[in-house]
Design a protein around this motif. Structure first.
Motif, mmCIF file in Angstrom:
data_model
loop_
_atom_site.group_PDB
_atom_site.id
_atom_site.type_symbol
_atom_site.label_atom_id
_atom_site.label_comp_id
_atom_site.label_asym_id
_atom_site.label_seq_id
_atom_site.Cartn_x
_atom_site.Cartn_y
_atom_site.Cartn_z
ATOM 1 N N TYR A 41 -0.305 2.710 -6.262
ATOM 2 C CA TYR A 41 0.244 2.232 -5.004
ATOM 3 C C TYR A 41 0.510 0.736 -5.075
ATOM 4 N N ARG A 58 0.797 -1.227 0.000
ATOM 5 C CA ARG A 58 0.000 0.000 0.000
ATOM 6 C C ARG A 58 0.829 1.277 0.000
ATOM 7 N N GLN A 59 2.132 1.175 -0.178
ATOM 8 C CA GLN A 59 2.921 2.398 -0.326
ATOM 9 C C GLN A 59 2.431 3.173 -1.541
ATOM 10 N N ILE A 60 2.279 4.470 -1.404
ATOM 11 C CA ILE A 60 1.858 5.320 -2.516
ATOM 12 C C ILE A 60 3.078 5.645 -3.370
ATOM 13 N N GLY A 116 2.434 -2.838 -8.760
ATOM 14 C CA GLY A 116 1.812 -1.559 -8.482
ATOM 15 C C GLY A 116 0.507 -1.439 -9.246
ATOM 16 N N SER A 129 0.906 10.069 -6.337
ATOM 17 C CA SER A 129 -0.305 10.699 -5.804
ATOM 18 C C SER A 129 -0.961 11.518 -6.906
#
Length: 224
Positions: free
Chosen positions: A81, A21-23, A42, A26
């Motif tokens: 993400y 869940r790392q972005i 991703g 954005s």
């Protein structure tokens, strides 16, 4: 990638972990860095102002995030993400843009990937509009299998629901249907692919076109 183009990027490469869940991108703000994923997946995720989300792009070791930079923009409309944790090579946007400006061949090479990713997005829009959930799920699992070594995928029902743009109970029913056909084995937080050929048949023609286009433009996808 041509050796000379790789040499432009190498001094700026930073290896990094990709936690779940790392972005990576954005939406609607300047892209800070691109990630060339080496392991993991991703998801490019579109969302409405009311909070509905669905996956519109799927990137593994065959690609990179932040492709808007390749097309001359500094931001993206959609978020990206990590949906399966892994590792990547990170390059900050400044040096990456400088490399693109210095080499027309680098930009042209990466534009071929962008073209393939847009084809994938178009196929996703079609199958989301026209195919049954279990057919869409079969396609999604095949795409994962292309990019993840082995047959085991660490993924939750909740995350699958976001990726497929449906409610969680629908994902549970679809997984049970696939498991009943002996195509997969589903456990808490984990899916094991048992019959890839059967998944391709169930996908009902939704899998293969985008993959063939990637091969034509860039090269083979093979996690094994």
């Amino acid at each position: 990638m041509p050796v000379d183009d790789l040499a432009l990027l190498e001094p700026h490469m930073q290896r990094c972990d990709l936690p779940l869940r790392q972005i990576l991108v954005s939406p609607n703000i300047p892209i800070e860095a691109v990630y060339f994923i080496e392991r993991g997946i991703g998801s490019v995720v579109a969302s409405t102002t009311s909070g509905h989300e669905a996956e519109v792009g799927f990137i593994g070791f065959e690609g990179m995030t932040g492709s808007s930079l390749v097309m001359g923009d500094d931001r993206a409309v959609h978020a990206c993400y990590v949906q399966l944790e892994g590792e990547a090579i990170r390059i900050e946007a400044g040096p990456f843009n400088a490399a693109l400006a210095a080499s027309a061949t680098l930009r042209m090479f990466l534009l071929r990937f962008v073209n393939a990713l847009q084809t994938q997005a178009g196929c996703t829009a079609l199958v989301n509009a026209r195919l049954k959930l279990e057919e869409r799920l079969a396609r999604w699992l095949l795409m994962c299998d292309d990019r993840v070594p082995g047959e085991t995928l660490a993924i939750t029902h909740e995350f699958l629901a976001i990726m497929l743009g449906v409610r969680r109970p629908g994902v549970t029913v679809a997984l049970q249907l696939l498991e009943g056909r002996a195509l997969i084995r589903s456990r808490r937080g984990e899916i094991v692919i048992r019959d890839r050929a059967g998944l391709e048949e169930l996908a009902n023609g939704s899998y293969g076109e985008a993959e063939a286009e990637y091969i034509r433009l860039v090269g083979e996808i093979d996690a094994d």
